[in-house]
Structure formats: structure tokens, C-alpha cells
Motif scaffolding. Structure first.
Motif, short mmCIF file in Angstrom:
data_model
loop_
_atom_site.label_atom_id
_atom_site.label_comp_id
_atom_site.label_asym_id
_atom_site.label_seq_id
_atom_site.Cartn_x
_atom_site.Cartn_y
_atom_site.Cartn_z
N UNK A 1 0.86 -1.19 0.00
CA UNK A 1 0.00 0.00 0.00
C UNK A 1 0.89 1.23 0.00
N UNK A 2 0.71 2.08 -1.00
CA UNK A 2 1.51 3.29 -1.13
C UNK A 2 0.59 4.50 -0.96
N UNK A 3 1.01 5.43 -0.09
CA UNK A 3 0.17 6.59 0.22
C UNK A 3 1.00 7.85 0.11
N UNK A 4 0.48 8.83 -0.64
CA UNK A 4 1.09 10.16 -0.74
C UNK A 4 -0.04 11.16 -0.54
N UNK A 5 -0.22 11.60 0.69
CA UNK A 5 -1.36 12.44 1.03
C UNK A 5 -0.88 13.71 1.75
N UNK A 6 -1.79 14.66 1.86
CA UNK A 6 -1.54 15.90 2.59
C UNK A 6 -2.61 16.03 3.66
N UNK A 7 -2.19 16.26 4.90
CA UNK A 7 -3.11 16.41 6.02
C UNK A 7 -3.20 17.86 6.43
N UNK A 8 -4.40 18.32 6.69
CA UNK A 8 -4.65 19.67 7.16
C UNK A 8 -5.47 19.61 8.44
N UNK A 9 -5.02 20.35 9.45
CA UNK A 9 -5.75 20.42 10.72
C UNK A 9 -5.70 21.85 11.21
N UNK A 10 -6.88 22.37 11.55
CA UNK A 10 -6.97 23.76 12.02
C UNK A 10 -8.04 23.85 13.09
N UNK A 11 -7.60 24.17 14.30
CA UNK A 11 -8.55 24.33 15.39
C UNK A 11 -9.07 25.76 15.40
N UNK A 12 -10.38 25.91 15.35
CA UNK A 12 -11.01 27.23 15.39
C UNK A 12 -11.05 27.72 16.84
N UNK A 13 -10.43 28.83 17.06
CA UNK A 13 -10.34 29.34 18.44
C UNK A 13 -11.61 30.16 18.75
N UNK A 14 -12.74 29.48 18.83
CA UNK A 14 -14.01 30.18 19.01
C UNK A 14 -14.15 30.76 20.40
N UNK A 15 -13.52 30.16 21.39
CA UNK A 15 -13.71 30.61 22.77
C UNK A 15 -12.43 31.17 23.39
N UNK A 16 -11.42 31.40 22.56
CA UNK A 16 -10.24 32.11 23.02
C UNK A 16 -9.23 31.27 23.78
N UNK A 17 -9.33 29.95 23.74
CA UNK A 17 -8.38 29.12 24.49
C UNK A 17 -6.96 29.33 23.97
#
Length: 508
Positions: free
Chosen positions: A130-146
């Protein structure tokens, strides 16, 4: 993607920050120092302090200060801690931005015969590469100011670390000046004692000659010899004290005590700098320890917001796209395209009271920081009062001590004259000489105490009253043994190849 766009557009309206906004607490300040004008203080350690030690007009002290600033080990450690705090603050701010990565993998796998499938598998499975070439994106929305509260706390911590550098630097400079003036006092005392040894030695020779001529008594000879030996012993004691101060200065300068030397000075002590009339309270406000405590309180306040935000949902935007294939030759074909995207919502339902306890902890840390700030401010006021009191009383003591020295020297001259004329015993000369030496040394000691009291006042005021020079993090001399890894100019694959070709362990 159609539902993500409205979500992103509405984020601006939904963004909020839970937790209290920081406000500097009010401080109960006296209307004036005892004899000095005063007004309400607001920490302002960023204001310029200047090279305050130049007020004493001592070239050697100026030289020592430059060396201490460049080579003191405590200062180097404090600057390293500031660099750590600054990097931590930038890391906290980086959480506001999306995280994009490209995990590449090549493995061999076997799928389950009982995997979930819209059609019956009937025992079918896949076993192979199994060969994988992917791009991961993660973005936490700071809705409450943490995240923003965390970045706010990080900035305050970095500012507190910078204040800690200035506080340590000011303490080092004050210690250098204090020990230097103590050493110069000992230089003057050693000079006075050696002069007394010379005079007493001459008196001993005269007494010995009088005994040999039959005109004197052996008692006078023994008394004069005792005085010489006593003064010689006192010189050794004073020299030992001077050596210890010299070694203490060597440590402050980051020098080896075995090879460090400060030549003795034969000149008189300088007069202390004049205290400006009505020293304003903004001088006290520049004290780095007060500002450091205030910044620690700001950081603790921001962390209450971080703890409160843990009670609210956490929303992340997650995306994954790339290519997957069982044949590497077909990996980049359009048919190998895979992707997924959407929000990830984490709603805290039950944590065994962990979030509540964490909030209680943050509030208690805030109360501790508040008490520390108030204590730092009260200590600053007391330090200024103590220094001002010492300066006032030492000025009166110096004037009285000078009168005592003049009268003692006059009494010693009269005692010698009366002894030589045969109207007074030699014991009167001994007592007069002892009193003269004691008052001379006391005069020098008071002069040194006045200089040290001036240094204490300058330190209590956060670095003196000269506000013409800016204050920055000092440039220190790098330690040759420090592990600074230079940035390599080779490419990525060359670096990877170099790692695998290394025979020794690779340090992180």
C-alpha cells in the motif's frame, strides 16, 4: 466544501474569549517617601536606566562592570531562560494557524475478510503493498479564546523572563559595586595600618635606644614592641578579607579566582553621588522585580481563560487528500485520488471533575501571583526607605566621625609632645595612637558605607535616576562549550544520508 464556507464566514462573529481580561491591580501607595516626593506607581521596567555606576567616576569600576555584563554565568543562564520563554510564547501563538503536513508511507497490509462493505465480501480480502502520498490539514477554530489566552500567557511569561534578566543584571552590578567599594575601604585601612606600623616602629627604635642609653625603661620598650606586633597582625587580617572580596568579584565577572587580580588603590574614596531632590516614584516603577511579578500576574490571569475554555466544545477543520495505490507505478494516476474533509467537534461531557479542578488551580495560581505582586511592591517601597534612611544618617555620622578623627590626631600629637618633654607617661602616647588609628579607620569605613548605601538606593530604584540610556538584553560572550548547532547548507536528502552514515549517536 459548501458547508465549510458559511462556517468560516461566521467564525468572526462567533469568536469570543472566555475568562477575565487582565487589569493591573491598584496598589495602596503612600503620598510620599519620608522626605521624598511620591505618587502612584505603575510598573514600567522598559524605561531607561542608564550606566548608573559611572556616577561614581571610577574607571576601574567601569571596567569591572563591562566584564561582569559580558561574562557572568548567572546572567548567561537568565538570558537562556528568556530565550526559552520567548520561543515558548511563539509556539503558543503558532497554534492559531493551520497545521499542514505530508505523511508519506509505503507498507504491506492485509484487509479484514469481515470488513464493513456495501456488498458481501464472501471471504475476499486484500494482502499486498500500500503506497500513500497524502496531505493532512488540521486547524482548530479558536471560538472561545483558548489558544489566544494561551498566547497571551506566553507573551506575559516572556516579558517576565526579560524582567528577570534585568533583575539579575541589576543585582550583579550592585554586587560588583558593593564588593568593589568594600575592597577599596580595606585598601585604605591597610594603608592606615601600615602607616601606623611605620610610626610605631620608629617609636620602638627610640624606646630601645633610650633603654640602651639608660634613659628609658624596658616597660616602654615592651609596650612599643607590642603595638608594632598588634598592628602587623591586623594587616594580615585585613588582607585576608580583601582577598575574599577579590575572589567574590572574580566569580561575578566569570573569571578564575586563582588568576584574577585587582591592584590596590592608594587614592582616597570618592564622594557619593548627590541624591536628586524629590526622586519621583516612576524611578521605583522601573524595578524589574516589580514588573516581573506584575507580568506573572498577567500570565496567571490569562491562564484562567485557558482553563475556562476547556468547558466549551473544541472545533477543528480536518482535511486529507492525496493518492493511494497498491502499485507504485499507478500512484500518481487520477484514479488513485482520495480525499476527505469536514469538521471535528469535541464536546466535553464528563472528565471526572478534571476541568473544574484545573480551573480552581488556575484561580489559586492567580491569587498567589497577586500576593507576589503586592509583596514585591511593598518590598520595593521598604528598600527605598531603608536606603534613604541610611544615606541621611551616614551623612551625619560622616561629619561627626571627621571631627572625631581631627581631634584624635591632635590629641596624639599633644601626647607625643608631652611624652618627649617628660610630663606624660608613654601609656598616654599608646592610647592616643590607638584612638587615632581607630577613628581614621572608622572614617574610611563610614565613607565606604555611604558609597554602598548609594548603590543600595540605585538598586532599590530599579537602576538609578539617569533615564538617558535605553535598557536592552545585554550581549554576552558565548561559551565555547555551548551547543550551538550551525545551520547546514546541504539539501534535505544529503542531511538524511548523513544521519544514516554517522557512526556516533545523533544528538537531538
Amino acid at each position: 466544501m459548501r458547508f465549510l464556507l458559511p462556517l468560516l464566514l461566521s467564525t468572526g462573529a462567533l469568536v469570543a474569549q472566555v475568562g477575565p481580561n487582565y487589569e493591573r491591580p491598584a496598589t495602596a501607595t503612600p503620598e510620599r517617601f519620608k522626605g521624598v516626593a511620591w505618587r502612584e506607581a505603575r510598573p514600567a521596567s522598559h524605561q531607561p536606566k542608564g550606566e548608573w555606576w559611572k556616577l561614581f567616576r571610577d574607571p576601574k569600576l567601569n571596567e569591572l562592570m563591562v566584564s561582569a555584563t559580558a561574562n557572568n554565568q548567572n546572567l548567561k543562564a537568565a538570558i537562556s531562560r528568556f530565550d526559552q520563554a520567548r520561543a515558548t510564547a511563539r509556539m503558543a501563538r503558532a497554534d492559531l494557524f493551520p497545521v499542514l503536513s505530508m505523511p508519506l508511507s509505503a507498507d504491506r497490509q492485509r484487509t479484514s475478510e469481515n470488513a464493513i462493505s456495501p456488498i458481501p465480501l464472501n471471504g475476499l480480502f486484500y494482502e499486498g503493498p500500500s503506497y500513500n502520498a497524502v496531505t493532512d490539514l488540521s486547524w482548530e477554530l479558536d471560538l472561545f479564546g483558548k489558544i489566544r489566552r494561551g498566547a497571551e500567557a506566553g507573551r506575559a511569561d516572556a516579558q517576565a523572563a526579560a524582567d528577570a534578566v534585568h533583575n539579575i543584571l541589576l543585582g550583579i552590578q550592585a554586587d560588583v559595586a558593593t564588593n568593589y567599594f568594600r575592597m577599596r575601604v580595606l585598601d585604605q585601612e591597610i594603608r592606615l595600618v601600615r602607616e601606623a606600623i611605620g610610626l610605631r616602629g620608629e617609636a620602638f627604635k627610640i624606646a630601645k635606644a633610650r633603654v640602651e642609653a639608660g634613659a628609658g625603661s624596658e616597660l616602654e620598650q615592651a609596650q612599643s614592641e607590642t603595638e608594632v606586633a598588634t598592628a602587623e597582625a591586623e594587616t594580615s587580617t585585613l588582607q585576608s578579607q580583601r582577598d575574599q572580596l577579590e575572589n567574590a568579584i572574580a566569580i561575578l565577572l566569570g573569571a578564575n579566582a586563582a588568576s584574577f587580580r585587582i591592584p590596590a588603590s592608594g587614592s582616597s574614596l570618592y564622594s557619593p553621588p548627590a541624591l536628586p531632590v524629590g526622586a519621583p516614584s516612576d524611578l521605583l516603577e522601573r524595578r524589574p522585580d516589580v514588573s516581573q511579578a506584575e507580568r506573572a500576574l498577567a500570565a496567571a490571569t490569562a491562564r484562567i481563560g485557558v482553563a475556562k475554555a476547556m468547558f466549551f466544545p473544541s472545533i477543528k477543520l480536518i482535511g486529507r487528500g492525496g493518492f493511494q495505490s497498491a502499485d507504485i507505478d499507478l500512484l500518481m494516476q487520477p484514479e488513485s485520488l482520495i480525499y476527505s474533509y469536514g469538521p471535528s467537534i469535541n464536546i466535553p461531557l464528563f472528565s471526572g471533575g478534571k476541568n473544574v479542578f484545573n480551573l480552581n488551580k488556575a484561580k489559586a495560581q492567580h491569587d498567589e501571583a497577586l500576593a507576589g505582586y503586592r509583596l514585591a511592591f511593598l518590598t520595593a517601597v521598604a528598600d527605598v526607605e531603608n536606603s534613604l534612611s541610611s544615606i541621611r544618617h551616614l551623612a551625619v555620622s560622616s561629619e561627626a566621625q571627621q571631627r572625631a578623627r581631627n581631634s584624635a590626631e591632635r590629641a596624639a600629637s599633644l601626647a607625643r609632645t608631652r611624652y618627649e618633654s617628660g610630663t606624660s607617661p608613654y601609656l598616654d602616647v599608646i592610647e592616643a595612637n590607638r584612638t587615632t588609628l581607630a577613628t581614621q579607620r572608622a572614617t574610611v569605613q563610614v565613607a565606604g558605607q555611604r558609597l554602598i548605601a548609594s548603590v543600595s538606593l540605585i538598586k532599590a530604584l530599579g537602576g538609578g535616576w539617569d533615564q538617558t540610556q535605553p535598557v536592552i538584553i545585554p550581549a554576552i560572550v558565548p561559551d565555547p562549550a555551548a551547543r550551538f548547532i550551525p545551520e547546514e547548507k546541504t539539501g534535505f536528502f544529503s542531511k538524511v544520508k548523513g544521519i544514516f552514515n554517522k557512526k556516533e549517536p545523533v544528538l537531538p
